[in-house]
Design a protein around this motif. Structure first.
Motif, mmCIF file in Angstrom:
data_model
loop_
_atom_site.group_PDB
_atom_site.id
_atom_site.type_symbol
_atom_site.label_atom_id
_atom_site.label_comp_id
_atom_site.label_asym_id
_atom_site.label_seq_id
_atom_site.Cartn_x
_atom_site.Cartn_y
_atom_site.Cartn_z
ATOM 1 N N MET A 1 1.003 -1.241 -0.184
ATOM 2 C CA MET A 1 0.038 0.123 0.030
ATOM 3 C C MET A 1 0.985 1.205 0.113
ATOM 4 O O MET A 1 0.686 2.174 0.590
ATOM 5 N N GLY A 2 1.983 1.256 -0.752
ATOM 6 C CA GLY A 2 2.802 2.191 -0.895
ATOM 7 C C GLY A 2 3.706 2.692 0.399
ATOM 8 O O GLY A 2 4.401 3.628 0.430
ATOM 9 N N GLU A 3 3.662 1.686 1.427
ATOM 10 C CA GLU A 3 4.532 1.904 2.674
ATOM 11 C C GLU A 3 5.758 1.311 2.575
ATOM 12 O O GLU A 3 5.862 0.397 2.083
ATOM 13 N N ASN A 4 6.597 1.992 3.124
ATOM 14 C CA ASN A 4 8.295 1.524 3.351
ATOM 15 C C ASN A 4 8.547 0.843 4.701
ATOM 16 O O ASN A 4 8.665 1.554 5.535
ATOM 17 N N ILE A 5 7.942 -0.385 4.918
ATOM 18 C CA ILE A 5 7.952 -0.853 6.140
ATOM 19 C C ILE A 5 9.129 -2.104 6.077
ATOM 20 O O ILE A 5 9.313 -2.809 5.103
ATOM 21 N N SER A 6 9.490 -2.449 7.140
ATOM 22 C CA SER A 6 10.600 -3.577 7.489
ATOM 23 C C SER A 6 10.071 -5.106 7.304
ATOM 24 O O SER A 6 8.535 -5.076 7.333
ATOM 25 N N VAL A 7 10.668 -6.048 6.966
ATOM 26 C CA VAL A 7 9.970 -7.495 6.885
ATOM 27 C C VAL A 7 9.511 -7.661 8.388
ATOM 28 O O VAL A 7 8.391 -8.386 8.084
ATOM 29 N N TRP A 8 10.154 -7.424 9.376
ATOM 30 C CA TRP A 8 9.755 -7.682 10.521
ATOM 31 C C TRP A 8 8.354 -7.074 10.977
ATOM 32 O O TRP A 8 7.548 -7.814 11.565
ATOM 33 N N ASN A 9 8.143 -6.078 10.570
ATOM 34 C CA ASN A 9 6.927 -5.084 10.823
ATOM 35 C C ASN A 9 5.684 -5.873 9.853
ATOM 36 O O ASN A 9 4.787 -5.981 10.555
ATOM 37 N N GLU A 10 6.085 -6.173 8.812
ATOM 38 C CA GLU A 10 5.102 -7.046 8.089
ATOM 39 C C GLU A 10 4.708 -8.280 8.713
ATOM 40 O O GLU A 10 3.648 -8.736 8.612
ATOM 41 N N ILE A 11 5.876 -9.081 9.078
ATOM 42 C CA ILE A 11 5.339 -10.371 9.887
ATOM 43 C C ILE A 11 4.561 -10.219 10.748
ATOM 44 O O ILE A 11 3.504 -10.727 11.348
ATOM 45 N N ALA A 12 4.875 -8.925 11.734
ATOM 46 C CA ALA A 12 3.989 -8.648 13.018
ATOM 47 C C ALA A 12 2.730 -8.468 12.671
ATOM 48 O O ALA A 12 1.926 -9.009 13.362
ATOM 49 N N ARG A 13 2.400 -7.500 11.515
ATOM 50 C CA ARG A 13 1.107 -7.234 11.216
ATOM 51 C C ARG A 13 0.489 -8.410 10.900
ATOM 52 O O ARG A 13 -0.674 -8.511 11.123
ATOM 53 N N ASN A 14 0.955 -9.272 9.905
ATOM 54 C CA ASN A 14 0.388 -10.528 9.136
ATOM 55 C C ASN A 14 -0.005 -11.414 10.464
ATOM 56 O O ASN A 14 -0.860 -12.032 10.470
ATOM 57 N N SER A 15 1.030 -11.516 11.391
ATOM 58 C CA SER A 15 0.622 -12.415 12.594
ATOM 59 C C SER A 15 -0.664 -12.162 13.355
ATOM 60 O O SER A 15 -1.322 -12.758 13.677
ATOM 61 N N ILE A 16 -0.974 -10.693 13.459
ATOM 62 C CA ILE A 16 -1.859 -10.355 14.069
ATOM 63 C C ILE A 16 -3.199 -10.661 13.396
ATOM 64 O O ILE A 16 -4.301 -11.049 13.931
ATOM 65 N N ASN A 17 -3.248 -10.442 12.154
ATOM 66 C CA ASN A 17 -4.408 -10.552 11.242
ATOM 67 C C ASN A 17 -4.535 -12.170 11.156
ATOM 68 O O ASN A 17 -5.799 -12.717 11.301
#
Length: 346
Positions: free
Chosen positions: A105-121
């Motif tokens: 979504m145009g965001e520049n986020i780290s892999v770990w943040n992606e994993i954390a966000r996906n883990s919550i979902n």
């Protein structure tokens, strides 16, 4: 494939298919922006979810989580969801990065943040999956436990009935043989007749061994043979009266029950009277119940009332067969007569 595994895979396909359908529906109807490779992303997410949830099931079964007490199951339930939510997220992010199809979504986020966000979902998705899985097996376990309990009760009931029958038949045979033995020297002709009567009774009792109930008419035929045998021994000291409503002849009664009551009436009543007495059998309908009555000359004693095997076995059989809805009573009718009364629901 076993039936259980077939049902499991059907549920897996339907469940994850429904999740894919909901995701596509909301994207097509509510999304305000276009997501590149959306359908490929959904396909990857569903395939990984299918694989992770199956792996999670294998762990649950391998380590027998469902066999623990409920408090431990709840703890394992939470730990399992957290662990596999992270596994799900790592696999999802890793494959999407590998294929270069990740939508940020145009965001520049780290892999770990992606994993954390996906883990919550993923936590909420796997929470629902586990909740359904645990609930199904909890209900299935209780259903099987209840079924096994019913089978056990049925087996115990069958065993108790067979035990009672195994006591009744020898009890009757020994008394009948004693009657015949008394006739052998005194009157051989009558003894031979008595043996014929006994063979008829034994043949009938053997045929009813596998039955829980028989028509009253069939039971009466056994009783008539028995009374005919006993009349040879008691002669004029034994009088028999039958008052049978013909409409009751087809009513089911426990096999050998009436014969046992008549045998007890003779043993504890008639045989103890110098002048003998009367055996009266009455069968009728009253208030939607079948009343079966045996009256005999004599008086009850406490010893007979408490310790007579025929009485105990009759009570036990009635309780087992009619689940407490049949009534058994043994009373002094007057100063000269004893009455045994059985009331069976029609």
């Amino acid at each position: 494939m076993s039936r259980e595994n077939f049902k499991y895979w059907i549920c897996q396909i339907v469940g994850w298919g429904a999740y894919a359908g909901i995701s596509i529906f909301f994207y097509l109807t509510l999304s305000t922006r276009k997501i590149d490779n959306f359908f490929l992303l959904v396909a990857i997410d569903i395939l990984i979810g299918l694989g992770v949830s199956h792996l999670m099931r294998m762990v649950i079964k391998e380590y027998k989580f469902l066999q623990n007490y409920i408090q431990k199951q709840i703890v394992l339930f939470g730990i399992t969801i957290i662990v596999f939510s992270v596994v799900y997220a790592c696999a999802d992010v890793g494959i999407e990065k590998l294929l270069g199809v990740k939508d940020t979504m145009g965001e520049n986020i780290s892999v770990w943040n992606e994993i954390a966000r996906n883990s919550i979902n993923n936590f909420f998705i796997l929470f629902i999956w586990n909740l359904i899985y645990y609930t199904y097996h909890y209900i299935e376990f209780n259903r099987l436990q209840e079924l096994n309990t019913l089978k056990l009760k049925a087996s115990v009931k069958e065993l108790e009935l067979k035990t009672i029958k195994s006591h009744i038949n020898p009890h009757f045979i020994f008394n009948a043989l004693n009657s015949i033995r008394a006739l052998v020297d005194e009157n051989p002709v009558r003894a031979r007749t008595a043996i014929t009567e006994l063979s008829n009774i034994l043949r009938s009792s053997m045929q009813t061994e596998k039955l829980e109930t028989v028509p009253l008419e069939r039971e009466l035929n056994i009783v008539k043979d028995y009374l005919a045998l006993e009349q040879m021994r008691f002669e004029e000291r034994l009088k028999v009266e039958l008052k049978i409503d013909e409409d009751t002849l087809e009513q089911p009664v426990p096999p050998m029950m009436l014969q046992t009551l008549v045998e007890n009436a003779i043993k504890h009543g008639i045989s103890k009277k110098m002048n003998g007495g009367v055996i009266r059998i009455i069968s009728s309908f009253k208030n939607d119940h079948h009343e079966l009555i045996v009256q005999n000359t004599g008086q009850l004693s406490g010893h007979f009332n408490e310790d007579g095997f025929g009485i105990r076995s009759t009570q036990d059989r009635l309780n087992l067969l009619y689940h407490g809805n049949a009534v058994f009573s043994l009373t002094n009718l007057n100063d000269e007569m004893v009455q045994t009364k059985i009331v069976i629901p029609v």
